[in-house]
Write an enzyme that holds these catalytic residues in place. Structure first.
Site, PDB file in Angstrom:
ATOM      1  CG  ASP A  29       1.197  -4.159  -4.626  1.00  0.00           C
ATOM      2  OD1 ASP A  29       1.861  -4.241  -5.683  1.00  0.00           O
ATOM      3  OD2 ASP A  29       1.697  -4.331  -3.498  1.00  0.00           O
ATOM      4  CD  GLN A  71       7.361  -4.439  -0.005  1.00  0.00           C
ATOM      5  OE1 GLN A  71       7.283  -3.465  -0.754  1.00  0.00           O
ATOM      6  NE2 GLN A  71       7.615  -5.660  -0.447  1.00  0.00           N
ATOM      7  CE  LYS A 105       7.800  -2.901  -4.544  1.00  0.00           C
ATOM      8  NZ  LYS A 105       7.147  -3.595  -3.454  1.00  0.00           N
TER       9      LYS A 105
END
Ligand code: NAP
Length: 272
Positions: free
Chosen positions: A111, A88, A45
């Site tokens: 996300d 995460q 990322k």
């Protein structure tokens, strides 16, 4: 049989985004603990952000952090000029994952995992969509594979992949069947699929007995077997039956990171 080339489409997408470069974008990634796989994904990322001139902010919290400490950090990021916030996963079991996720401002939730964005997707309203299923849809779209009126069968119903993909495909007017570990006679369903998606996490689970001739087969699975990355589809066994198929690696995986990049740009638009 044609290969759905995720690497090629990722490059196309990232090049398009490079042209839309915007100096004010930033991504905050919150990592809890030091999981090795998570660190590798975060590294990917970071590289994507560097390439697109997106400021990358990495917050690595200790394993024993409390819900409130994580929530306080998210509240701070909600209120500053950060464009996208990403927690995460997985996070340690003592933390309340959905409560923490729901603290993220839905317009920064790159996300697509907050309740608000789950609802937006189900209602086909503007919002941010989870990266892997979004990547599957982009791949189909870039190869001009139309979903309207098609039978789409998804094996796997996780919140991260199967469920959002169900809604994305339904919103494109496919007739969608969502299968899982309690589904009876799985083959009866998959053999009806014009588009078959495997998101199970079991290496080479889908063999030709599951696939209708001419089907489009999308393999989301990523497992490691003897040091090699393997998908949920037995590619060699299935490929000649299909019209299109994704390889692993090089299919859906690269699309996930491209979708994250797109979501950062979309988050910026939603906040305007
Ligand atoms: P997950 O949360 O473990 O979900 C697996 C799903 O498969 C569950 O819904 C489970 O059913 C179902 N399942 C298990 N055994 C089955 C069987 N025998 N028949 C039918 N369904 C069965 O996994 P996930 O997070 O969705 O990930 C799936 C795979 O995709 C993994 O290999 C993961 O590494 C990979 N992945 C790849 C990317 C990418 O970027 N390419 C991103 C995310 C995930 P139940 O719900 O009934 O338990």
């Amino acid at each position: 049989m044609e290969i759905l080339d995720g690497k090629k489409i990722r490059e196309e997408l990232l090049n398009e985004l490079t042209e839309r470069k915007n100096d004010n974008l930033s991504l905050a990634v919150i990592q809890i603990g030091h999981d090795e796989a998570s660190s590798i994904y975060i590294g990917q990322k970071e590289k994507m952000c560097q390439n697109l001139n997106i400021e990358f902010k990495h917050y690595n919290l200790e394993d024993n952090v409390t819900n409130d400490e994580v929530i306080n950090l998210i509240n701070k990021l909600n209120n500053d000029d950060t464009t996208g916030i990403l927690l995460q996963l997985p996070i340690p079991k003592h933390l309340d994952e959905q409560r923490i996720l729901n603290t993220i401002d839905y317009r920064k939730d790159v996300d697509g995992l907050t309740n608000a964005n789950v609802a937006n997707l189900a209602l086909d309203e503007p919002g941010l969509v989870p990266c892997t299923p979004k990547g599957v849809m982009t791949l189909l779209n870039r190869y001009n594979i139309n979903l309207e009126g098609k039978n789409a069968v998804i094996v796997g119903r996780s919140n991260l992949v199967g469920k959002p993909l169900f809604n994305l495909m339904l919103n494109k007017n496919a007739t969608v069947t969502l299968c899982h570990s309690k589904t009876k006679n799985l083959k009866e369903h998959t053999l009806k699929a014009d588009i078959l998606v495997a998101a199970v996490g079991k290496p080479k689970f889908i063999t030709k007995e599951f696939v209708k001739e001419g089907a489009v087969v999308i393999d989301v699975g990523i497992s490691r077997v003897d040091g090699k990355v393997v998908g949920d589809v037995d590619f060699e066994n299935v490929k000649d039956l299909t019209s299109y198929i994704t390889p692993v690696p090089g299919g859906v995986g690269p699309m996930t990171i491209a979708s994250l990049a797109e979501n950062i740009f979309e988050a910026n638009k939603l906040q305007k």
